[in-house]
Design a protein around this motif. Structure first.
Motif, PDB file in Angstrom:
ATOM      1  N   TYR A   1       0.784  -1.235   0.000  1.00  0.00           N
ATOM      2  CA  TYR A   1       0.000   0.000   0.000  1.00  0.00           C
ATOM      3  C   TYR A   1       0.818   1.288   0.000  1.00  0.00           C
ATOM      4  O   TYR A   1       0.251   2.360  -0.048  1.00  0.00           O
ATOM      5  N   GLY A   2       2.140   1.199   0.074  1.00  0.00           N
ATOM      6  CA  GLY A   2       2.969   2.389  -0.064  1.00  0.00           C
ATOM      7  C   GLY A   2       3.429   3.027   1.225  1.00  0.00           C
ATOM      8  O   GLY A   2       4.459   3.666   1.252  1.00  0.00           O
ATOM      9  N   SER A   3       2.661   2.888   2.314  1.00  0.00           N
ATOM     10  CA  SER A   3       3.096   3.436   3.603  1.00  0.00           C
ATOM     11  C   SER A   3       2.320   2.761   4.719  1.00  0.00           C
ATOM     12  O   SER A   3       1.284   2.152   4.487  1.00  0.00           O
ATOM     13  N   ARG A   4       2.836   2.919   5.948  1.00  0.00           N
ATOM     14  CA  ARG A   4       2.136   2.344   7.105  1.00  0.00           C
ATOM     15  C   ARG A   4       0.811   3.037   7.348  1.00  0.00           C
ATOM     16  O   ARG A   4      -0.110   2.468   7.910  1.00  0.00           O
ATOM     17  N   GLU A   5       0.706   4.313   6.936  1.00  0.00           N
ATOM     18  CA  GLU A   5      -0.503   5.085   7.196  1.00  0.00           C
ATOM     19  C   GLU A   5      -1.541   4.923   6.087  1.00  0.00           C
ATOM     20  O   GLU A   5      -2.661   5.406   6.212  1.00  0.00           O
ATOM     21  N   ALA A   6      -1.187   4.293   5.007  1.00  0.00           N
ATOM     22  CA  ALA A   6      -2.106   4.154   3.871  1.00  0.00           C
ATOM     23  C   ALA A   6      -3.342   3.360   4.286  1.00  0.00           C
ATOM     24  O   ALA A   6      -3.253   2.418   5.065  1.00  0.00           O
ATOM     25  N   VAL A   7      -4.469   3.770   3.757  1.00  0.00           N
ATOM     26  CA  VAL A   7      -5.715   3.058   3.995  1.00  0.00           C
ATOM     27  C   VAL A   7      -5.767   1.903   2.995  1.00  0.00           C
ATOM     28  O   VAL A   7      -5.438   2.077   1.823  1.00  0.00           O
TER      29      VAL A   7
END
Length: 132
Positions: free
Chosen positions: A117-123
């Motif tokens: 998803y590209g980052s830990r914060e990505a939904v």
């Protein structure tokens, strides 16, 4: 490179699924519980001439677990050749040592999430499954 027949690869994958290592079982249980919509994983999945440990078809992501024997020169060389072939076919390959599974499974799962998803914060967003 000689191609192995589909039926032989499927039989090999089935045998590997029946004989998983403790580290593979730990990661498999954790991957199945992740709330990643549309990004399910398969274990011991045949791809081309190889059988990979874990595969997310929608993300074209492969996870390989390595034990100590992967440090040996001939095994490490086979791993490099295999990874290069998979990457040339458009797959992303990430590798973890077995010790990483037991020492910090959360970090391993976070890395998988970031890869998908590209980052830990990505939904999480549903990933479109592409047949291989």
């Amino acid at each position: 490179m000689q191609m192995v027949s589909t039926s032989i690869r499927r039989a090999a994958a089935k045998k590997l699924r029946a004989n998983t290592t403790p580290h593979e079982r730990i990661l498999w249980r954790a991957l199945k519980e992740l709330p990643m919509d549309g990004s399910h994983f398969r274990r011991q999945a045949p791809i081309g001439p190889y059988v990979v440990d874990f595969f997310c078809p929608a993300g074209r992501l492969i996870i390989e677990l390595d034990g100590g024997h992967h440090n040996e020169d001939d095994t490490a060389e086979r791993d490099r050749t295999r990874q290069q072939w998979l990457e040339n076919e458009g797959y992303r390959v990430i590798r973890f040592w077995n010790s990483e599974i037991t020492a910090d499974l959360t970090a391993v799962l976070e890395r998988n999430y970031v890869e998908l998803y590209g980052s830990r914060e990505a939904v999480t967003a549903p990933l479109k499954h592409r047949r291989t």
